[in-house]
Write a protein that holds these residues in place. Structure first.
Motif, PDB file in Angstrom:
ATOM      1  N   VAL A  99       0.863  -1.176   0.000  1.00 27.12           N
ATOM      2  CA  VAL A  99       0.000   0.000   0.000  1.00 27.12           C
ATOM      3  C   VAL A  99       0.904   1.231   0.000  1.00 27.12           C
ATOM      4  CG1 VAL A  99      -1.686   1.353   1.309  1.00 27.12           C
ATOM      5  CG2 VAL A  99      -1.929  -1.141   1.165  1.00 27.12           C
ATOM      6  N   PHE A 101       1.086   4.913   0.486  1.00 29.57           N
ATOM      7  CA  PHE A 101       0.193   5.820   1.213  1.00 29.57           C
ATOM      8  C   PHE A 101       0.702   7.262   1.157  1.00 29.57           C
ATOM      9  CE2 PHE A 101      -1.272   7.998   5.066  1.00 29.57           C
ATOM     10  CZ  PHE A 101      -2.627   7.733   5.020  1.00 29.57           C
ATOM     11  N   CYS A 121      -0.328   4.159   9.756  1.00 29.62           N
ATOM     12  CA  CYS A 121       0.312   3.247   8.794  1.00 29.62           C
ATOM     13  C   CYS A 121       0.730   1.945   9.464  1.00 29.62           C
ATOM     14  CB  CYS A 121       1.511   3.926   8.135  1.00 29.62           C
ATOM     15  SG  CYS A 121       1.017   5.253   7.020  1.00 29.62           S
ATOM     16  N   SER A 125      -0.546  -1.678   8.339  1.00 27.89           N
ATOM     17  CA  SER A 125       0.385  -2.758   8.027  1.00 27.89           C
ATOM     18  C   SER A 125       0.026  -4.026   8.809  1.00 27.89           C
ATOM     19  CB  SER A 125       1.811  -2.307   8.341  1.00 27.89           C
ATOM     20  OG  SER A 125       2.714  -3.351   8.106  1.00 27.89           O
ATOM     21  N   VAL A 132       3.459  -1.203   3.995  1.00 31.11           N
ATOM     22  CA  VAL A 132       3.025   0.165   3.697  1.00 31.11           C
ATOM     23  C   VAL A 132       4.248   1.013   3.372  1.00 31.11           C
ATOM     24  CG1 VAL A 132       1.863   2.248   4.570  1.00 31.11           C
ATOM     25  CG2 VAL A 132       1.012  -0.015   5.229  1.00 31.11           C
ATOM     26  N   SER A 134       4.962   4.832   3.100  1.00 31.87           N
ATOM     27  CA  SER A 134       4.355   6.132   3.395  1.00 31.87           C
ATOM     28  C   SER A 134       5.289   7.227   2.875  1.00 31.87           C
ATOM     29  CB  SER A 134       4.134   6.251   4.905  1.00 31.87           C
ATOM     30  OG  SER A 134       3.611   7.512   5.239  1.00 31.87           O
TER      31      SER A 134
END
Ligand code: NAG
Ligand code: NAG
Ligand code: NAG
Ligand code: NAG
Length: 342
Positions: A99, A101, A121, A125, A132, A134
């Motif tokens: 992901v 983010f 986050c 996760s 993740v 970020s």
């Protein structure tokens, strides 16, 4: 029409007062001449460093993308017992989704190191069982549009070419773009850029749009009705657009009014399936719904989830049951996309 009532937020008084104080100080840090008091903003932004030793089942590490322009990301890796069987599968070959983010903060505030975003986050996760990424992008007012979108695209291309910076058990063909507020605006525009970029390894399997920050010249019903409630005010969002959009353009620029007169033609793009979260007490409600409707009109798959009693950014507050519900809905979306995405 009955007289509009002041919305009552389902948060304790202490939380409401502290949000209110932070918003007042934040407004004071945003000057009318378009500059900010970074010293005050840094003081308000409680930060935490990356930690290799797992906390709540997730370890973190900061990775540089471009040292000169200070683009980097914080990587969140789940270390729990389930961490090797990603996406709900039980196969030997492990394959966690990623992901990517983008944090919110009106393009001006916060970073992946902000305690609140580190916490969100980390939770994503662990509870979604994903890696993740970020992204730290350059902020306004020091950098205007399109720097933030370019930085997002730069991070994506970096990952496309440098998969080895990610843990081994990651499958970049199961990649999700995600963001909240201004970060969801960014995730949208990065998704459009990703469609055009011709990525080699990364495949964007879906987009998770949490209360995206969009706008326009028009004042919508929700903006007027909810003016003066916590988090969103027209004076604040006008300021954010003014320091973000190119000089001389108004809020109907397609960075803000995505579905407006200057809209990108999405119908020709392989735009990912999108999950849009909206809150009934979010002043941006109408703009968010228009985004969702525009995706549908453009022939894209989109799902709308409404939280009638929630304000902008509700998932960031501790012990909000709706935040747990939101995570389960994201989990369903990811699992669904992963099992249907060939
Ligand atoms: C804006 O105002 C601040 C504080 O009054 C000042 O320090 C800054 O130089 C001004 N910036 C611009 C671009 O005029
Ligand atoms: C910053 O975070 C620390 C650690 O969680 C906490 O103890 C402290 O109260 C926080 N400070 C502010 C200003 O929120
Ligand atoms: C991949 O990483 C290398 C080494 O850090 C860097 O030079 C290169 O620019 C990266 N690729 C992209 C597309 O950013
Ligand atoms: C912004 O976009 C909407 C469509 O979502 C459109 O109806 C409106 O005219 C645009 N411009 C203004 C002034 O808000």
């Amino acid at each position: 029409m009955s007289a509009p009532k002041k919305p009552k937020l389902p948060f304790p008084l202490k939380t409401r007062l502290s949000i209110s104080l932070i918003m007042t100080l934040t407004d004071a840090a945003c000057r009318s001449n378009g500059s900010v008091n970074r010293r005050l903003l840094n003081f308000l932004d409680n930060k935490t460093s990356a930690k290799a030793t797992p906390i709540n089942g997730v370890s973190t590490k900061d990775i540089t993308v471009d040292a000169e322009s200070k683009i980097w990301f914080r990587l969140f890796t789940p270390t729990g017992i389930n961490a090797s069987a990603g996406g709900g599968s039980n196969t030997e070959t492990t394959s966690l989704p990623v992901v990517i983010f983008f944090h919110g903060g009106g393009f001006t505030f916060m970073s992946p190191a902000s305690l609140s975003y580190d916490t969100i986050c980390r939770r994503f996760s662990r509870e979604l069982n994903v890696v993740v990424v970020s992204v730290n992008y350059r902020r306004t007012p020091e950098y205007r549009y399109p720097t933030q979108y370019e930085d997002g695209e730069t991070a994506l291309k970096f990952l496309d070419e440098n998969k080895s910076v990610l843990p081994e058990n990651v499958d970049v063909s199961k990649c999700f773009l995600a963001g909240d507020s201004a970060g969801a605006n960014l995730a949208h525009h990065v998704a459009v850029r990703a469609c055009k970029a011709g990525l080699q390894r990364i495949r964007v399997a879906g987009l998770i749009s949490m209360q995206p920050f969009f706008g326009g010249e028009e004042r919508t019903e929700a903006e007027i009705r909810l003016e003066g409630s916590l988090m969103i005010s027209m004076a604040r969002t006008d300021w954010m657009w003014k320091v973000f959009l190119p000089e001389g353009s108004n809020r109907d620029h397609n960075a803000a009014n995505v579905s407006g007169p200057n809209a990108e033609d999405l119908s020709r793009l392989d735009y990912p399936d999108t999950l849009v979260f909206v809150g009934g007490l979010d002043g941006l409600y109408d703009w968010q719904k228009r985004y969702y409707e525009w995706l549908k009109i453009s022939g894209k798959k989109a799902q709308l989830i409404e939280y009638p009693n929630m304000m902008h950014g509700f998932y960031a507050f501790p012990n909000v049951p709706e935040a747990s519900q939101l995570i389960l809905q994201i989990k369903d979306f990811i699992n669904n996309r992963v099992s249907n995405f060939i």
